[in-house]
Design a protein around this motif. Structure first.
Motif, PDB file in Angstrom:
ATOM      1  N   ALA A  76      13.794   9.322   4.452  1.00 44.61           N
ATOM      2  CA  ALA A  76      12.108   9.038   5.022  1.00 44.61           C
ATOM      3  C   ALA A  76      12.160   7.536   3.895  1.00 44.61           C
ATOM      4  O   ALA A  76      11.818   6.727   4.641  1.00 44.61           O
ATOM      5  CB  ALA A  76      11.018  10.009   4.744  1.00 44.61           C
ATOM      6  N   LEU A  77      12.581   7.500   2.932  1.00 49.34           N
ATOM      7  CA  LEU A  77      12.618   6.243   1.987  1.00 49.34           C
ATOM      8  C   LEU A  77      13.395   5.049   2.616  1.00 49.34           C
ATOM      9  O   LEU A  77      13.434   3.994   2.547  1.00 49.34           O
ATOM     10  CB  LEU A  77      13.286   7.198   0.564  1.00 49.34           C
ATOM     11  CG  LEU A  77      12.955   5.292  -0.714  1.00 49.34           C
ATOM     12  CD1 LEU A  77      11.805   5.325  -0.833  1.00 49.34           C
ATOM     13  CD2 LEU A  77      14.021   6.324  -1.452  1.00 49.34           C
ATOM     14  N   GLU A  78      14.445   5.535   3.100  1.00 49.70           N
ATOM     15  CA  GLU A  78      15.243   4.556   3.848  1.00 49.70           C
ATOM     16  C   GLU A  78      14.876   4.338   4.765  1.00 49.70           C
ATOM     17  O   GLU A  78      14.722   2.606   5.205  1.00 49.70           O
ATOM     18  CB  GLU A  78      17.004   4.821   4.315  1.00 49.70           C
ATOM     19  CG  GLU A  78      17.282   5.164   3.316  1.00 49.70           C
ATOM     20  CD  GLU A  78      17.802   3.892   1.903  1.00 49.70           C
ATOM     21  OE1 GLU A  78      18.096   2.672   2.563  1.00 49.70           O
ATOM     22  OE2 GLU A  78      17.744   4.327   0.618  1.00 49.70           O
ATOM     23  N   SER A 138      10.012   4.144  -4.937  1.00 49.70           N
ATOM     24  CA  SER A 138      11.181   4.718  -5.086  1.00 49.70           C
ATOM     25  C   SER A 138      11.017   6.246  -4.695  1.00 49.70           C
ATOM     26  O   SER A 138      11.590   7.174  -4.947  1.00 49.70           O
ATOM     27  CB  SER A 138      10.820   4.869  -6.161  1.00 49.70           C
ATOM     28  OG  SER A 138       9.517   5.883  -6.920  1.00 49.70           O
ATOM     29  N   ALA A 139       9.703   6.590  -3.861  1.00 49.90           N
ATOM     30  CA  ALA A 139      10.045   7.543  -3.125  1.00 49.90           C
ATOM     31  C   ALA A 139       9.089   7.543  -1.912  1.00 49.90           C
ATOM     32  O   ALA A 139       7.961   6.574  -1.705  1.00 49.90           O
ATOM     33  CB  ALA A 139       8.954   8.750  -3.601  1.00 49.90           C
TER      34      ALA A 139
END
Length: 710
Positions: free
Chosen positions: A497-499, A600-601
Motif C-alpha cells: 500500500a505504501l509503495e 512512511s506509512a
C-alpha cells in the motif's frame, strides 16, 4: 465475628534483630526486663514454625521463663481466636482435668517493635519437658512406662472431647512429657473451641499425623480424632512390643510408627503390613482400625475409645494346669459341645449319671420271653437252647436301644473323636504352618501386584501428561506459525500500500512536467508533436525505452518507448540516443519527486491493519486457550489417576482386612495347639469318668431294672 485487615509481618530474622534490645522492642514491662536465649553467634535463639517464630526469654530478676511467639504471617481474626481460646482454657478447672496439660498464654497486640511498626505476640508460660518422640527414644523398652503414658494420652484426649475442644495439630512436637511423666500440650494456634464455631481453619496440621481426607474446611471438634487414634495406636503398639519402635521409627523421623505415605498408600507401605500381620491381635486390630479411618471423612470418625473392639490377646503359654481340671475360656464355645452337657466346667468331673427309668413295653416283653425260654429249657425241650439264645439277644437289643445306653455310648464316642483331633497336634501345627506360609506368599504377591498396578497407573498418568504436553507444543507451534505468517502478510500489505501510494504521488508529480515545456537535447517541436501523437505528453506517460535489435540483417537498431500502460510504441525520429535523453529527463524528475515524497506509512494503514486484526485476535485467543485446555486435560488425568488409586486402595483394604481375619483365625488355631496338652488331659479325665460310670447302664443293672423296676 471480628475480621482483621491482612497486613505484612516481619520475618524471623527481623524479629531476631529486634529482640537484641528487649528493653526497646517490648512494651510489656516484664518482657522489657527479660533476656532472650542466645545462639553461639550471640543472636536471640529462635524456634521457627510455619507462620511464627518462638523465642525463649528469662526474666532477669525472678528467673521465670517464657516462650514468646512472634508471627511471621497474618492469621485471619487472630486476636478474636486467641481471646476465645484463652477464655475457654482459663475456665477449665484444674481439678477436672486428668493432668496439667494446658499451658497459660496471653495475647498482646502491638507488643513488639520491629523497625517502625508494632506487631502482636503471644506470651506463653515455659513448658518443661521433652517431646513425645524423644521420650520414646529413651524409654520405649520400658513397657510399663509406655503403657502408662498411653493411658495418659487417652485421658488428655478425653479431656479435650469432654469440653468440645480440638487442638488441630496433634503430633510428637506438640506433646511434651514432663518429669512426672504427665503430658503438656503446646501450640494452640489452630485450636478449636466452641466460641470459634463458624470460623475457618488456619492450618491442616503435621502431614505425618493427619488423615489424607482432611481438608481446609475441617475445623471443629472432630479434627483431632484421626491424629488421636494414630498416636494412641502407636503408643499402645510400642507398649506391647517395644521392638516396633526400633523397627519402624527412623532416627529423627518426624513421625512415630507411620508417616504420610503409609497413611495415603497402606497397600504399598513397608510399615503397615508389619502392624497388620503382628502376632499380637490387639496391634493388628488397632492398625486395621487406623487404616480404615484413613479412608473416612473427619466428620464420620469416632472419638478415641481405648480398646474399641473386643481384643483377643496374642497366643501365650496356657496358664491353667491340666491337673486343676479348669476349662480355659477359649474352650467354652464349641470345642467340647457334647461333653459339656455332662461335665462341670468348674470341677472337670461328670455329674452322677441317672440310671434306667421307666420300663418300656419292649423291655417287659424281652424279659418275659427270656423267662419263658429258660422255663422251657428246664423241661429239656429240643429247641430250648435256641429260644434262650434268641431271648438273650432280644434283651441285649432292648438294653442297647435304651436312651440312657445310647447317651452313654454317644458321649464316649464324641470324646474319643475329640481326643483324636486334639492328639494330632503335629499335623495341626504342620497344617497351620502351611496355611500361614501360603497366606504370607499370597500377601507378598498381592503387595507386589498392588505396587505393579500402582506403578502402571503412574506410568499411564505420566504418559498422558507427556501426550498432553506434546499436543500442546504442536498446537502452539502451529498457531505461532500462523500468527507469524499473518504478521508477514500484514507487513507485505502495508508495504504494497505504501509503495502504491508513493507511486501515485510520484506519477502525479511527473504528470506536472510536460515535454512541450521541457528542454531535452535533440527533441524539438516536431518530435514533441510526434511523441504527443503517440500519447507521450508528460514525464508520467512513459516509464522507459527499449532498444530492439534489427530484424533485417543490418547493424542498425530500432528504439521503442514503454508507455505507463506497459505498451511499447515506436515513435518516428526517436532513436537510441534521443530515447536515452528522453529517459534521462524523466529519471531526473522522478529522482527529485522521490526525494520530496517523505511518507512512511500508507494513508490506508489503519484500515489494512483492521482487516488483519480479527484473524489475529482469533489466533491469539486460540493460543491463549492452549494452556487452559492443557490444564483442564491435566486435571482430568489427575482425577482419573486419583479415582483409580482410590479403587486400588479400597481393593487393597478389603484384601488386607480379609488377611487380618485369617491371621486372627491362625492365632486361634495356634492357641489351640499350644493348649492341646491341657485339653487332652481334660478329655482323658472325662473319658475315664465316663467309663467309671459305665456300670449304671450295664447288662446286669438292666436286668435288675426290668425285673424290679429300679
Amino acid at each position: 465475628m471480628v475480621t482483621e485487615t491482612a497486613r505484612h509481618f516481619p520475618t524471623a530474622g527481623n524479629y531476631q534483630e529486634a529482640l537484641q534490645n528487649p528493653s526497646v522492642c517490648f512494651t510489656h514491662a516484664e518482657l522489657r526486663e527479660s533476656v532472650p536465649d542466645l545462639t553461639k553467634l550471640r543472636q536471640p535463639r529462635a524456634i521457627s514454625g510455619a507462620f511464627a517464630s518462638v523465642f525463649p526469654l528469662t526474666h532477669t530478676a525472678t528467673g521465670r521463663r517464657y516462650a514468646i511467639k512472634c508471627f511471621t504471617r497474618d492469621v485471619p481474626d487472630q486476636q478474636a481466636r486467641y481471646r476465645a481460646i484463652s477464655e475457654k482454657l482459663s475456665a477449665l478447672p484444674a481439678a477436672e482435668l486428668s493432668q496439667p496439660w494446658k499451658i497459660g498464654f496471653e495475647y498482646l497486640p502491638d507488643a513488639v517493635l520491629v523497625g517502625t511498626a508494632r506487631y502482636p505476640i503471644l506470651k506463653m508460660e515455659w513448658a518443661q519437658g521433652i517431646t513425645l518422640s524423644a521420650w520414646l527414644d529413651a524409654h520405649h523398652d520400658d513397657r510399663r512406662k509406655v503403657d502408662r503414658l498411653t493411658e495418659r494420652f487417652a485421658q488428655l484426649i478425653l479431656d479435650l472431647e469432654a469440653h468440645g475442644i480440638a487442638h488441630g495439630d496433634l503430633q510428637h512436637g506438640n506433646l511434651l512429657v514432663a518429669d512426672d511423666e504427665t503430658l503438656r500440650l503446646l501450640d494452640y494456634d489452630g485450636m478449636f473451641v466452641p466460641d470459634l464455631a463458624g470460623f475457618a481453619g488456619t492450618e491442616r496440621g503435621h502431614r505425618n499425623y493427619q488423615s489424607p481426607r482432611r481438608g481446609d474446611d475441617d475445623f471443629g471438634t472432630e479434627m483431632d480424632r484421626f491424629s488421636a487414634w494414630l498416636i494412641y495406636s502407636a503408643l499402645k503398639a510400642v507398649a506391647i512390643d517395644p521392638s516396633l519402635w526400633r523397627q519402624l521409627h527412623e532416627t529423627h523421623g518426624e513421625y512415630l510408627l507411620l508417616n504420610e505415605d503409609d497413611l495415603k498408600h497402606p497397600e504399598g507401605s513397608s510399615r503397615f503390613p508389619t502392624l497388620l500381620s503382628h502376632s499380637n491381635l490387639e496391634i493388628q486390630q488397632l492398625a486395621e482400625h487406623v487404616r480404615i479411618l484413613a479412608y473416612q471423612p473427619l466428620a464420620a470418625l469416632p472419638a478415641l475409645a481405648p480398646n474399641p473392639v473386643a481384643v483377643v490377646p496374642a497366643p501365650t503359654a496356657p496358664t491353667t494346669s491340666a491337673s486343676s481340671g479348669a476349662l480355659p475360656a477359649w474352650m467354652t464355645t464349641g470345642h467340647l459341645e457334647h461333653a459339656a452337657t455332662s461335665v462341670s466346667p468348674q470341677q472337670g468331673t461328670l455329674d452322677e449319671p441317672i440310671g434306667f427309668a421307666g420300663r418300656r413295653v419292649v423291655d417287659v416283653l424281652a424279659m418275659t420271653f427270656l423267662v419263658i425260654a429258660i422255663a422251657v429249657g428246664a423241661f429239656t425241650v429240643p429247641l430250648a437252647p435256641v429260644l434262650v439264645v434268641l431271648a438273650s439277644i432280644g434283651v441285649w437289643v432292648a438294653r442297647r436301644t435304651r436312651v440312657e445306653t445310647i447317651a452313654h455310648r454317644s458321649r464316649l464316642r464324641d470324646l474319643d473323636v475329640r481326643r483324636g483331633a486334639v492328639a494330632d497336634t503335629a499335623g495341626a501345627a504342620d497344617a497351620l504352618q502351611r496355611d500361614t506360609l501360603e497366606l504370607d506368599r499370597s500377601e507378598q504377591r498381592r503387595s507386589s501386584d498392588q505396587a505393579g498396578l500402582r506403578s502402571q497407573l503412574k506410568q499411564r498418568h505420566d504418559q498422558e501428561l507427556a501426550d498432553i504436553e506434546r499436543r500442546k507444543i504442536t498446537r502452539a507451534t502451529d498457531l505461532d506459525r500462523q500468527i507469524l505468517a499473518l504478521e508477514q502478510r500484514l507487513r507485505e500489505a502495508l508495504r504494497a500500500a505504501l509503495e502504491q501510494e508513493r507511486s501515485e504521488i510520484i506519477q502525479r508529480e511527473l504528470a506536472r512536467f510536460t515535454l512541450a515545456s521541457a528542454s531535452i537535447s535533440g527533441i524539438g517541436k516536431t518530435l514533441t508533436g510526434e511523441l504527443a501523437n503517440n500519447g507521450i505528453r508528460t514525464a508520467a506517460d512513459f516509464t522507459g525505452i527499449r532498444v530492439n535489435p534489427s530484424t533485417t540483417g543490418y547493424s542498425s537498431t530500432s528504439t521503442s518507448i514503454i508507455l505507463a500502460s506497459g505498451r511499447a510504441v515506436h515513435v518516428r525520429g526517436i532513436g537510441e540516443a534521443k530515447g536515452k535523453s528522453l529517459l534521462q529527463w524523466r529519471d531526473g524528475l522522478k529522482t527529485r519527486a522521490q526525494a520530496r515524497c517523505n511518507i512512511s506509512a500508507p494513508t490506508q494503514g489503519s484500515a489494512i491493519t483492521s482487516r488483519f486484526a480479527a484473524d489475529r485476535r482469533q489466533l491469539e485467543g486460540q493460543r491463549r486457550s492452549i494452556d487452559t485446555d492443557a490444564r483442564t486435560q491435566r486435571d482430568q488425568a489427575k482425577q482419573r489417576l486419583e479415582a483409580d488409586q482410590i479403587r486400588l486402595s479400597e481393593d487393597a483394604a478389603k484384601a488386607a482386612a480379609a488377611a487380618v481375619r485369617q491371621r486372627q483365625e491362625f492365632a486361634r488355631r495356634r492357641l489351640e495347639i499350644q493348649n492341646a496338652p491341657q485339653e487332652l488331659a481334660i478329655i482323658d479325665a472325662r473319658i475315664a469318668e465316663v467309663r467309671r460310670h459305665r456300670h449304671v447302664t450295664s447288662h446286669r443293672r438292666y436286668l435288675k431294672f426290668v425285673l424290679v423296676g429300679r
